[in-house]
Write a protein that holds these residues in place. Structure first.
Motif, short mmCIF file in Angstrom:
data_model
loop_
_atom_site.label_atom_id
_atom_site.label_comp_id
_atom_site.label_asym_id
_atom_site.label_seq_id
_atom_site.Cartn_x
_atom_site.Cartn_y
_atom_site.Cartn_z
N THR A 28 -4.24 77.85 5.21
CA THR A 28 -4.12 79.00 4.32
C THR A 28 -5.53 79.41 3.92
O THR A 28 -6.50 78.73 4.23
CB THR A 28 -3.33 78.66 3.04
N ASP A 75 1.57 78.61 -1.42
CA ASP A 75 1.58 79.57 -0.32
C ASP A 75 2.68 79.20 0.68
O ASP A 75 3.45 80.06 1.11
CB ASP A 75 0.21 79.57 0.37
N LYS A 79 6.31 81.32 1.61
CA LYS A 79 6.61 81.75 2.99
C LYS A 79 7.79 80.97 3.59
O LYS A 79 8.38 81.42 4.57
CB LYS A 79 5.39 81.57 3.88
#
Length: 107
Positions: A28, A75, A79
């Motif tokens: 990320t 993150d 997702k």
């Protein structure tokens, strides 16, 4: 031993303990998570450290590193929604003397 061998040994160790490996080297903008696994109803974000035993590689996981793992974990969760009860951050230390697993590392 190089980092790739250490991560492979850590993944094998975790599988033997009943972890299901979901991702490896998840990247990320906040950094990389070495291993993302599921253990029972929890997601586990694993930082793998290796090196010489007398230097305790785990000590290289400081507050800043944990913050980056938390941001990267958030993150991942945005997702990849899951029906997990929660998540934790673990550290797996791989040295020539063996493997140690530290569960639930926090700030």
């Amino acid at each position: 031993m190089n980092w790739k061998e250490a991560e492979e040994r850590a993944a094998k160790f975790l599988r033997k303990k009943g972890f299901k490996i979901l991702e490896r080297n998840y990247r990320t903008k906040y950094g990389e998570i070495d291993i993302i696994a599921r253990y029972r109803k929890y997601l586990v974000f694993v930082e793998v450290k290796s090196g010489l035993q007398e230097f305790f590689p785990r000590t290289r996981v400081d507050h800043k590193k944990i913050e980056h793992i938390q941001l990267a974990a958030n993150d991942y969760l945005m997702k990849n929604p899951c029906s997990c009860l929660g998540y934790r951050i673990d550290v797996v230390e791989v040295t020539e003397k063996g493997i140690e697993h530290f569960e639930g590392i926090s700030l």
